[in-house]
Scaffold this motif. Structure first.
Motif, PDB file in Angstrom:
ATOM      1  N   LEU A  17       0.847  -1.187   0.000  1.00 13.51           N
ATOM      2  CA  LEU A  17       0.000   0.000   0.000  1.00 13.51           C
ATOM      3  C   LEU A  17       0.885   1.242   0.000  1.00 13.51           C
ATOM      4  O   LEU A  17       2.017   1.215   0.478  1.00 13.51           O
ATOM      5  CB  LEU A  17      -0.914   0.022   1.228  1.00 13.51           C
ATOM      6  CG  LEU A  17      -1.909  -1.127   1.377  1.00 13.51           C
ATOM      7  CD1 LEU A  17      -2.726  -0.950   2.653  1.00 13.51           C
ATOM      8  CD2 LEU A  17      -2.824  -1.223   0.165  1.00 13.51           C
ATOM      9  N   TYR A  18       0.346   2.329  -0.542  1.00 15.19           N
ATOM     10  CA  TYR A  18       1.057   3.607  -0.506  1.00 15.19           C
ATOM     11  C   TYR A  18       0.378   4.501   0.525  1.00 15.19           C
ATOM     12  O   TYR A  18      -0.848   4.654   0.514  1.00 15.19           O
ATOM     13  CB  TYR A  18       1.030   4.294  -1.872  1.00 15.19           C
ATOM     14  CG  TYR A  18       1.585   5.700  -1.830  1.00 15.19           C
ATOM     15  CD1 TYR A  18       2.958   5.923  -1.832  1.00 15.19           C
ATOM     16  CD2 TYR A  18       0.728   6.800  -1.761  1.00 15.19           C
ATOM     17  CE1 TYR A  18       3.474   7.207  -1.768  1.00 15.19           C
ATOM     18  CE2 TYR A  18       1.239   8.093  -1.707  1.00 15.19           C
ATOM     19  CZ  TYR A  18       2.604   8.286  -1.706  1.00 15.19           C
ATOM     20  OH  TYR A  18       3.113   9.560  -1.636  1.00 15.19           O
ATOM     21  N   THR A  19       1.163   5.083   1.427  1.00 15.86           N
ATOM     22  CA  THR A  19       0.622   6.026   2.403  1.00 15.86           C
ATOM     23  C   THR A  19       1.498   7.267   2.449  1.00 15.86           C
ATOM     24  O   THR A  19       2.703   7.208   2.161  1.00 15.86           O
ATOM     25  CB  THR A  19       0.545   5.421   3.821  1.00 15.86           C
ATOM     26  OG1 THR A  19       1.869   5.189   4.307  1.00 15.86           O
ATOM     27  CG2 THR A  19      -0.240   4.118   3.821  1.00 15.86           C
ATOM     28  N   ALA A  20       0.881   8.393   2.795  1.00 17.98           N
ATOM     29  CA  ALA A  20       1.629   9.645   2.922  1.00 17.98           C
ATOM     30  C   ALA A  20       0.954  10.517   3.965  1.00 17.98           C
ATOM     31  O   ALA A  20      -0.278  10.540   4.082  1.00 17.98           O
ATOM     32  CB  ALA A  20       1.695  10.374   1.581  1.00 17.98           C
ATOM     33  N   SER A  21       1.776  11.226   4.719  1.00 19.67           N
ATOM     34  CA  SER A  21       1.272  12.111   5.764  1.00 19.67           C
ATOM     35  C   SER A  21       0.975  13.483   5.182  1.00 19.67           C
ATOM     36  O   SER A  21       1.779  14.048   4.433  1.00 19.67           O
ATOM     37  CB  SER A  21       2.314  12.232   6.879  1.00 19.67           C
ATOM     38  OG  SER A  21       1.893  13.155   7.856  1.00 19.67           O
ATOM     39  N   LEU A  22      -0.202  14.029   5.533  1.00 20.79           N
ATOM     40  CA  LEU A  22      -0.610  15.359   5.085  1.00 20.79           C
ATOM     41  C   LEU A  22      -1.114  16.141   6.298  1.00 20.79           C
ATOM     42  O   LEU A  22      -2.316  16.272   6.530  1.00 20.79           O
ATOM     43  CB  LEU A  22      -1.710  15.254   4.021  1.00 20.79           C
ATOM     44  CG  LEU A  22      -1.340  14.535   2.719  1.00 20.79           C
ATOM     45  CD1 LEU A  22      -2.576  14.293   1.876  1.00 20.79           C
ATOM     46  CD2 LEU A  22      -0.318  15.342   1.932  1.00 20.79           C
ATOM     47  N   GLY A  23      -0.184  16.625   7.105  1.00 15.60           N
ATOM     48  CA  GLY A  23      -0.564  17.365   8.301  1.00 15.60           C
ATOM     49  C   GLY A  23      -1.295  16.479   9.286  1.00 15.60           C
ATOM     50  O   GLY A  23      -0.763  15.469   9.754  1.00 15.60           O
ATOM     51  N   LYS A 454      -1.232  12.618  -3.652  1.00 17.23           N
ATOM     52  CA  LYS A 454      -1.241  13.588  -2.548  1.00 17.23           C
ATOM     53  C   LYS A 454      -2.025  14.848  -2.910  1.00 17.23           C
ATOM     54  O   LYS A 454      -2.743  15.405  -2.070  1.00 17.23           O
ATOM     55  CB  LYS A 454       0.197  13.929  -2.152  1.00 17.23           C
ATOM     56  CG  LYS A 454       0.887  12.802  -1.387  1.00 17.23           C
ATOM     57  CD  LYS A 454       2.258  13.187  -0.880  1.00 17.23           C
ATOM     58  CE  LYS A 454       3.295  13.116  -1.958  1.00 17.23           C
ATOM     59  NZ  LYS A 454       4.677  13.255  -1.427  1.00 17.23           N
ATOM     60  N   LEU A 455      -1.914  15.291  -4.158  1.00 21.43           N
ATOM     61  CA  LEU A 455      -2.669  16.472  -4.577  1.00 21.43           C
ATOM     62  C   LEU A 455      -4.169  16.204  -4.550  1.00 21.43           C
ATOM     63  O   LEU A 455      -4.960  17.059  -4.141  1.00 21.43           O
ATOM     64  CB  LEU A 455      -2.234  16.903  -5.979  1.00 21.43           C
ATOM     65  CG  LEU A 455      -0.855  17.556  -6.086  1.00 21.43           C
ATOM     66  CD1 LEU A 455      -0.471  17.743  -7.548  1.00 21.43           C
ATOM     67  CD2 LEU A 455      -0.825  18.896  -5.361  1.00 21.43           C
ATOM     68  N   GLU A 456      -4.561  15.013  -4.991  1.00 18.41           N
ATOM     69  CA  GLU A 456      -5.985  14.666  -4.949  1.00 18.41           C
ATOM     70  C   GLU A 456      -6.458  14.557  -3.502  1.00 18.41           C
ATOM     71  O   GLU A 456      -7.571  14.983  -3.163  1.00 18.41           O
ATOM     72  CB  GLU A 456      -6.223  13.357  -5.698  1.00 18.41           C
ATOM     73  CG  GLU A 456      -7.637  12.814  -5.610  1.00 18.41           C
ATOM     74  CD  GLU A 456      -8.698  13.732  -6.196  1.00 18.41           C
ATOM     75  OE1 GLU A 456      -9.891  13.430  -6.015  1.00 18.41           O
ATOM     76  OE2 GLU A 456      -8.362  14.760  -6.822  1.00 18.41           O
ATOM     77  N   ALA A 457      -5.610  14.011  -2.619  1.00 21.57           N
ATOM     78  CA  ALA A 457      -5.974  13.923  -1.201  1.00 21.57           C
ATOM     79  C   ALA A 457      -6.152  15.317  -0.601  1.00 21.57           C
ATOM     80  O   ALA A 457      -7.094  15.562   0.168  1.00 21.57           O
ATOM     81  CB  ALA A 457      -4.904  13.146  -0.439  1.00 21.57           C
ATOM     82  N   LYS A 458      -5.264  16.245  -0.959  1.00 19.53           N
ATOM     83  CA  LYS A 458      -5.392  17.620  -0.465  1.00 19.53           C
ATOM     84  C   LYS A 458      -6.678  18.261  -0.971  1.00 19.53           C
ATOM     85  O   LYS A 458      -7.336  19.023  -0.258  1.00 19.53           O
ATOM     86  CB  LYS A 458      -4.178  18.445  -0.904  1.00 19.53           C
ATOM     87  CG  LYS A 458      -2.899  18.095  -0.164  1.00 19.53           C
ATOM     88  CD  LYS A 458      -1.733  18.934  -0.668  1.00 19.53           C
ATOM     89  CE  LYS A 458      -0.442  18.575   0.059  1.00 19.53           C
ATOM     90  NZ  LYS A 458       0.718  19.361  -0.456  1.00 19.53           N
ATOM     91  N   ARG A 459      -7.031  17.949  -2.226  1.00 24.79           N
ATOM     92  CA  ARG A 459      -8.278  18.487  -2.774  1.00 24.79           C
ATOM     93  C   ARG A 459      -9.474  17.956  -1.987  1.00 24.79           C
ATOM     94  O   ARG A 459     -10.419  18.694  -1.686  1.00 24.79           O
ATOM     95  CB  ARG A 459      -8.410  18.103  -4.249  1.00 24.79           C
ATOM     96  CG  ARG A 459      -9.565  18.787  -4.968  1.00 24.79           C
ATOM     97  CD  ARG A 459      -9.707  18.262  -6.382  1.00 24.79           C
ATOM     98  NE  ARG A 459     -10.236  16.908  -6.389  1.00 24.79           N
ATOM     99  CZ  ARG A 459     -11.536  16.615  -6.343  1.00 24.79           C
ATOM    100  NH1 ARG A 459     -12.431  17.580  -6.273  1.00 24.79           N
ATOM    101  NH2 ARG A 459     -11.943  15.370  -6.363  1.00 24.79           N
ATOM    102  N   ILE A 460      -9.420  16.674  -1.632  1.00 22.55           N
ATOM    103  CA  ILE A 460     -10.497  16.075  -0.843  1.00 22.55           C
ATOM    104  C   ILE A 460     -10.614  16.777   0.511  1.00 22.55           C
ATOM    105  O   ILE A 460     -11.709  17.111   0.966  1.00 22.55           O
ATOM    106  CB  ILE A 460     -10.232  14.568  -0.649  1.00 22.55           C
ATOM    107  CG1 ILE A 460     -10.404  13.834  -1.986  1.00 22.55           C
ATOM    108  CG2 ILE A 460     -11.167  13.975   0.406  1.00 22.55           C
ATOM    109  CD1 ILE A 460      -9.963  12.386  -1.947  1.00 22.55           C
ATOM    110  N   ILE A 461      -9.466  17.022   1.143  1.00 22.56           N
ATOM    111  CA  ILE A 461      -9.463  17.689   2.450  1.00 22.56           C
ATOM    112  C   ILE A 461      -9.980  19.125   2.328  1.00 22.56           C
ATOM    113  O   ILE A 461     -10.839  19.568   3.094  1.00 22.56           O
ATOM    114  CB  ILE A 461      -8.043  17.679   3.054  1.00 22.56           C
ATOM    115  CG1 ILE A 461      -7.611  16.242   3.363  1.00 22.56           C
ATOM    116  CG2 ILE A 461      -7.982  18.538   4.313  1.00 22.56           C
ATOM    117  CD1 ILE A 461      -6.129  16.098   3.673  1.00 22.56           C
TER     118      ILE A 461
END
Length: 471
Positions: A17-23, A454-461
């Motif tokens: 799996l791929y994971t990344a921290s975003l704050g 990560k950019l899509e995840a930030k957009r979701i947030i």
């Protein structure tokens, strides 16, 4: 929701799996699945990682999680675990991660590119077409369709997609009209039991209002090729005679297509001459609300005269800036992620496949002399009328092409991103005998895919559509 999971099944997170921290959040994504990424509050993610790492039963895992978050009710907890299953993140009974086939991708669909002609009024530097003076014969095409009807029972296809291409198909518009009419007659012969979709790929320089009206009336979606604004387009997309720029005529064609609401999207081929222009080009298209896709130039045969993009830090930076531009403008324009997809040359976000494009599997090409190829750029072809089953036989003589897969490639099969990168263009790899080498654009995909996730995840947030709020 996942309602009937056995409480006694042991569960854990899938491997790879791929994971990344975003704050305060964590994005988690299965690159072997088509489901997309899940964004979790970081404290929830860390608790799940710890609990699921113990490989306990489903029931026991829920109890431990509930003990850590007493403020969450049963429905909240159930939603959290259901989402883990929904996004293909949970493994049951120690099962290894695997290619999760998308049931929405129909294997009952066949796609045929129809080369109306090999001739063109352009001479693009990267074009793979051998510009012989050939034009498809509608009568011969009708006979080919009759043969296709006979193959229906064997392949059980329920939908056919026909893509008018070339060369430039609008050079012989009267012939194109006859071919479109033959397709309509063919559909009636099947008593409309086969769905038909028609598309055209054109440089748009010959598009007129009358042609656009015909395309709209016949439900032919239009894909226009454009490589940049002004001179960035003209560096590669040139007229066959003279030095007159092609951009003004393409732009006029795009305006006509938009006026008649037939424009599907713009396709841009990325070369060394326009890659640094991509951020500005993406910004321009987004402001115009034009859908688009970027595809890297591939040197697939001797007719290509452009040099491939040298993938290095400089060129990668330009491509990555274009992706950042897309997502920045999504936020500014508050629109859904549908105008462009920077992840690959398909429109499904995070589209995955073990074989890349469908050429030679569900997609074939009909040449102007009505022979069959596995790919528009391939030079291997067979007559449709000299074999009982031209689909079976064209696959057989192109076995190295059709059998090539990231799961058998000695390097790709070990890569986390193999179902997204897809191992590169099969024809390009075969031409240069690189079936055991690193694909040409491997470097940029390994940088681009994590960034896009990560950019899509930030957009979701940022758009507040996150499903699991921070607690």
């Amino acid at each position: 929701m996942v309602l009937n999971k056995k409480l006694k099944n042991k569960i854990g997170l899938f491997d790879h799996l791929y994971t990344a921290s975003l704050g305060d959040y964590q994005v988690i994504y299965n690159p072997f699945s088509y489901k997309g990424q899940l964004v979790l509050a970081k404290n929830i993610y860390l608790a799940l990682k710890d609990i699921l790492g113990k490989k306990l039963t489903y029931g026991r895992s829920i109890i431990l999680f509930a003990d850590r978050f007493p403020e969450l009710n049963k429905n909240d907890i159930k939603d959290i675990f259901d989402n883990l299953f929904k996004y293909d993140l949970i493994s049951e009974e120690g099962k290894k991660n695997y290619f999760h086939y998308d049931p929405n991708v129909s294997k009952k669909q066949l796609v045929f590119w129809i080369d109306i002609t090999n001739q063109c009024n352009f001479k693009c530097t990267y074009c793979f077409v051998d510009r012989k003076k050939e034009i498809i014969d509608p009568d011969t095409f009708r006979k080919l369709l009759s043969r296709l009807i006979k193959l229906r029972r064997r392949y059980r296809f329920t939908k056919l997609v026909f893509i008018f291409s070339g060369g430039e198909p609008l050079m012989y518009f009267s012939t194109l009209k006859k071919i479109a009419a033959e397709i309509d007659i063919f559909q009636k012969k099947t008593e409309n039991k086969i769905a038909i979709e028609k598309k055209i790929i054109t440089n748009a320089s010959l598009l007129t209002d009358d042609i656009a009206i015909f395309l709209k009336q016949n439900k032919i979606n239009t894909n226009i090729s454009l490589d940049g604004i002004g001179r960035y387009n003209d560096l590669t997309r040139k007229f066959i005679y003279g030095r007159k720029p092609t951009y003004p005529l393409i732009k006029r064609g795009i305006e006509i297509a938009r006026k008649h609401n037939i424009l599907s999207h713009i396709t841009a081929t990325i070369t060394a001459k326009n890659i640094e222009h991509l951020p500005d080009f993406a910004s321009y298209l987004l402001k115009q609300k034009i859908k688009f896709q970027f595809q890297f130039y591939k040197e697939v045969n001797q007719h290509c005269h452009e040099k491939p993009v040298k993938i290095d830090e400089k060129t990668s930076a330009s491509y990555l800036r274009a992706i950042k531009t897309v997502y920045r403008m999504y936020g500014e324009m508050d629109q859904k992620n549908e105008t462009a997809n920077p992840l690959n040359d398909k429109y499904q976000p995070m589209f995955i496949s073990e074989q890349g494009c469908a050429a030679g599997n569900m997609e074939f090409t009909i040449t102007p002399d009505c022979q069959i190829k596995v790919c528009p750029a391939s030079e291997v072809k067979i007559p449709y009328d000299k074999t009982e089953d031209f689909i079976r036989d064209i696959k057989k003589i192109n076995a190295p092409f059709t059998d090539y897969s990231v799961d058998t490639h000695p390097i790709c099969k070990k890569c986390l991103w193999r179902y997204l990168c897809k191992g590169g263009c099969r024809l390009e790899m075969l031409k240069y005998d690189k079936l055991r080498s690193i694909p040409p654009r491997c470097y940029i995909f390994k940088k681009m895919l994590p960034l896009a996730i990560k950019l899509e995840a930030k957009r979701i947030i940022n758009t507040n559509i996150i499903s699991l709020a921070k607690t």
